[in-house]
Motif scaffolding. Structure first.
Motif, mmCIF file in Angstrom:
data_model
loop_
_atom_site.group_PDB
_atom_site.id
_atom_site.type_symbol
_atom_site.label_atom_id
_atom_site.label_comp_id
_atom_site.label_asym_id
_atom_site.label_seq_id
_atom_site.Cartn_x
_atom_site.Cartn_y
_atom_site.Cartn_z
ATOM 1 N N VAL A 20 -0.320 -3.071 -95.341
ATOM 2 C CA VAL A 20 -0.560 -4.493 -95.107
ATOM 3 C C VAL A 20 -2.063 -4.721 -95.139
ATOM 4 O O VAL A 20 -2.825 -3.985 -94.509
ATOM 5 N N LEU A 66 -5.165 -7.421 -94.399
ATOM 6 C CA LEU A 66 -5.532 -8.667 -93.733
ATOM 7 C C LEU A 66 -6.947 -9.053 -94.138
ATOM 8 O O LEU A 66 -7.846 -8.201 -94.142
ATOM 9 N N GLN A 115 0.917 -7.284 -99.002
ATOM 10 C CA GLN A 115 1.647 -6.164 -98.409
ATOM 11 C C GLN A 115 2.441 -5.490 -99.510
ATOM 12 O O GLN A 115 2.836 -6.128 -100.490
ATOM 13 N N LEU A 137 2.005 -4.241 -90.121
ATOM 14 C CA LEU A 137 1.216 -5.408 -89.706
ATOM 15 C C LEU A 137 0.513 -5.122 -88.389
ATOM 16 O O LEU A 137 -0.669 -5.453 -88.208
ATOM 17 N N ASP A 182 -5.941 -12.855 -91.551
ATOM 18 C CA ASP A 182 -4.752 -13.477 -92.143
ATOM 19 C C ASP A 182 -4.151 -12.563 -93.202
ATOM 20 O O ASP A 182 -4.855 -11.848 -93.897
ATOM 21 N N LEU A 183 -2.829 -12.636 -93.337
ATOM 22 C CA LEU A 183 -2.144 -11.772 -94.285
ATOM 23 C C LEU A 183 -2.601 -12.054 -95.707
ATOM 24 O O LEU A 183 -2.551 -13.185 -96.182
#
Lengths: 91, 263
Positions: free
Chosen positions: B16, B18, B26, B248, B22-23
């Motif tokens: 994942v 970031l 993935q 995450l 924020d994402l």
């Protein structure tokens, strides 16, 4: 935080619970355990506490006879050694 | 600032990314040789969807059973703490998380501040893990996605009393050869019910506090999720990509650590 080390299989549930809020990292359980199952190290949150060694975690049911059996033997064990009452057995 | 979280699982590796918390991306890959090779492959796959390169990653945290095998990991965290962190981020009201992976079943209690209160894992026994379903899928000769649909169609649930994969297999075989044979959908519902008993048992030992999140790859199985909900008599919150929850959590850990070390 309560950390449960062990497993559950068809014969039962074998978990040793160490309450990291109560544990002060003194290491008495490390010396007391006849099977040398404990170690003291920093956990994920940086607190130095007792934990079950990774190598023995999935063999816990075989290596430890459980609360009743250990105490009946009247030998020194994790429960007799821990001044904070931080250790519990599920069997 | 770009950070990465790696969940080195037993069957798959999840990455994942970031960007400023924020994402960004993935990715999931099937494990091959493990360690650095799979770690790098998973991260590369996630980077493909972005404009960044490996060198742009400021911090990497690893979790999962293979977390110590990645030499370029900057921080390792237990799966329990990453599951708690990831679930809390996706479902802020989460207080209990049930994570069922390929070979592990973990139940985690999260406190009001998002910290780990209690965690219970079962990595030794196949019952209550993805391996149980894989074994049954081979026996039923259908992929788990089809088993999920079949389970939802079932009119009733066949009795499979055993939670142990070995004994349950025997029971399934006798259901198939019964005269008249038990309907396929019912057998599959029974398989899911047997597994749900094990998972629910672990969850009840922990104590269930709503809201309950169901994560891990097995949470994609809607048939099993429905039966688990019934067994627990509690609504389950399933994130959109449940297999990435732990990764995450690792990425969020990386984010926090990067700031902590910078400030």
């Amino acid at each position: 935080m309560k950390a449960n080390y062990g497993f559950a299989d068809a014969t039962g549930e074998y978990y040793i619970t160490i309450d990291t809020d109560k544990c002060d990292g003194c290491g008495d359980c490390v010396t007391a355990c006849p099977e040398k199952l404990f170690e003291v190290a920093a956990d994920d949150y940086g607190k130095v506490v007792a934990m079950i060694r990774e190598e023995v975690r999935i063999k816990l049911g075989y290596l430890c006879p459980g609360y009743e059996a250990a105490c009946r033997k009247k030998e020194v064990n994790c429960h007799s050694a821990c001044g904070q009452d931080a250790i519990k057995h599920s069997w | 600032m770009l950070v990465a979280g790696l969940d080195m699982g037993n069957l798959t590796t999840k990455a994942v990314l970031l960007l400023d918390g924020d994402l960004l991306a993935q990715s999931l890959i099937m494990n091959s040789e493990g360690g650095d090779i799979d770690g790098r492959r998973a991260i590369q796959a996630a980077l493909e969807e972005s404009f960044f390169d490996f060198e742009n990653i400021a911090f990497l945290a690893t979790t999962g059973s293979g977390r110590k095998s990645v030499t370029f990991s900057m921080k390792q965290r237990s799966p329990a703490s990453c599951i708690a962190k990831g679930a809390k981020r996706l479902v802020p009201s989460a207080r209990t998380v049930i994570d069922v992976g390929a070979e592990t079943c973990t139940v985690v209690r999260v406190d009001d501040l998002g910290g780990l209160e209690d965690s219970l894992g079962n990595e030794r026994c196949a019952s209550g893990t993805g391996v149980f379903l894989e074994t049954m899928a081979k026996l039923m000769r259908m992929p788990w996605q089809k088993m999920a649909d079949a389970s939802l169609e079932a009119k009733s649930v066949a009795e499979i009393s055993s939670m142990c994969a070995i004994f349950a297999e025997q029971e399934v075989i006798s259901h198939v050869h019964r005269e008249p044979p038990t309907p396929m959908n019912d057998i599959i519902a029974g398989i899911h019910a047997s597994m749900a008993t094990r998972v629910a048992g672990l969850a009840k030992r922990m104590g269930i506090k709503p809201d309950v999140v169901f994560s891990g790859g097995v949470a994609n199985n809607k048939g099993f999720a429905r039966i688990l909900e019934d067994t627990l008599a509690t609504k389950l919150d399933i994130p959109e990509y449940p297999e990435f929850v732990s990764a995450l959590g690792a990425a969020l850990t990386a984010h926090d650590e990067a700031f902590r070390q910078a400030g």
